[in-house]
Scaffold this motif. Structure first.
Motif, PDB file in Angstrom:
ATOM      1  N   ILE A  34       7.086   8.945   0.819  1.00 46.83           N
ATOM      2  CA  ILE A  34       5.943   8.053   0.751  1.00 46.83           C
ATOM      3  C   ILE A  34       5.963   7.134   1.957  1.00 46.83           C
ATOM      4  CG2 ILE A  34       5.667   8.032  -1.758  1.00 46.83           C
ATOM      5  CD1 ILE A  34       7.229   5.414  -1.801  1.00 46.83           C
TER       6      ILE A  34
ATOM      7  N   ARG B 211       1.228   5.263   0.277  1.00 48.07           N
ATOM      8  CA  ARG B 211       0.571   6.528   0.637  1.00 48.07           C
ATOM      9  C   ARG B 211       1.523   7.659   0.270  1.00 48.07           C
ATOM     10  NH1 ARG B 211      -1.958   5.178   6.630  1.00 48.07           N
ATOM     11  NH2 ARG B 211      -3.088   3.293   5.975  1.00 48.07           N
TER      12      ARG B 211
ATOM     13  N   TYR C 287      -2.935   2.629  -3.778  1.00 47.08           N
ATOM     14  CA  TYR C 287      -2.299   3.942  -3.794  1.00 47.08           C
ATOM     15  C   TYR C 287      -3.287   4.983  -3.250  1.00 47.08           C
ATOM     16  CZ  TYR C 287       0.723   1.302  -6.853  1.00 47.08           C
ATOM     17  OH  TYR C 287       1.547   0.330  -7.353  1.00 47.08           O
ATOM     18  N   THR C 288      -2.837   5.746  -2.247  1.00 43.16           N
ATOM     19  CA  THR C 288      -3.655   6.799  -1.659  1.00 43.16           C
ATOM     20  C   THR C 288      -2.765   7.976  -1.278  1.00 43.16           C
ATOM     21  OG1 THR C 288      -3.417   5.883   0.579  1.00 43.16           O
ATOM     22  CG2 THR C 288      -5.340   5.163  -0.687  1.00 43.16           C
ATOM     23  N   SER C 289      -3.370   9.050  -0.805  1.00 45.09           N
ATOM     24  CA  SER C 289      -2.580  10.165  -0.277  1.00 45.09           C
ATOM     25  C   SER C 289      -2.752  10.186   1.236  1.00 45.09           C
ATOM     26  CB  SER C 289      -3.016  11.492  -0.889  1.00 45.09           C
ATOM     27  OG  SER C 289      -4.353  11.765  -0.563  1.00 45.09           O
ATOM     28  N   TYR C 290      -1.829  10.880   1.925  1.00 41.73           N
ATOM     29  CA  TYR C 290      -1.794  10.878   3.381  1.00 41.73           C
ATOM     30  C   TYR C 290      -1.345  12.254   3.858  1.00 41.73           C
ATOM     31  CZ  TYR C 290      -0.669   9.161   8.082  1.00 41.73           C
ATOM     32  OH  TYR C 290      -0.620   8.943   9.434  1.00 41.73           O
TER      33      TYR C 290
ATOM     34  N   GLU D   1       0.899  -1.147   0.000  1.00 38.51           N
ATOM     35  CA  GLU D   1       0.000   0.000   0.000  1.00 38.51           C
ATOM     36  C   GLU D   1       0.937   1.195   0.000  1.00 38.51           C
ATOM     37  OE1 GLU D   1      -3.099   2.496   2.772  1.00 38.51           O
ATOM     38  OE2 GLU D   1      -2.847   0.348   3.175  1.00 38.51           O
TER      39      GLU D   1
END
Length: 131
Positions: free
Chosen positions: A112, A95, A126-129, A93
């Motif tokens: 990341i 981020r 895949y995401t943002s944080y 995963e």
């Protein structure tokens, strides 16, 4: 925040001053050469020529040797590295961290968070944080 989410039991690349866990490996102990057996591992490795080895150890400890339950890394967002294609794209995963939260620590590049999780399996995500 990450510790609240993942309940780390080992900080694999730390010092007494910056560890996130009671149990940690210092530079002298070198977490690359230690067992992560049964641990929930946090890894914020030094940015040096061994970065690929840290990513490889995190990946293999969770998915191949199955000694660690989870390994969460904070590393430079270097998607051009071979290690990115070999390990991160294979099941992490990812981020993408918004902004530059580690700028005061000398990080002048985006970072990341890589999460290798035996419970989730090898499914890339895949995401943002935001810290």
């Amino acid at each position: 925040r990450l510790n609240n989410e993942f309940s780390f039991t080992l900080d694999a690349a730390a010092s007494a001053q910056n560890t996130k866990c009671e149990k940690y490996f210092s530079r002298l102990q070198n977490g690359l050469h230690q067992s992560w057996e049964g641990e929930r591992v946090f890894v914020h490795p030094p940015v040096n020529k061994y970065l690929r080895e840290w990513i490889a150890k995190s990946f293999s400890s969770v998915y191949q040797r199955k000694t660690a339950t989870i390994a969460v890394m904070i590393i430079p967002a270097r998607t051009d590295l071979q290690a990115w294609r070999l390990f991160a794209m294979q099941g992490a995963e990812v981020r993408f961290v918004e902004g530059h939260p580690f700028q005061e620590q000398g990080f002048k590049f985006p970072v990341i968070i890589l999460i290798f999780d035996s419970q989730r399996g090898m499914v890339p995500k895949y995401t943002s944080y935001r810290f």
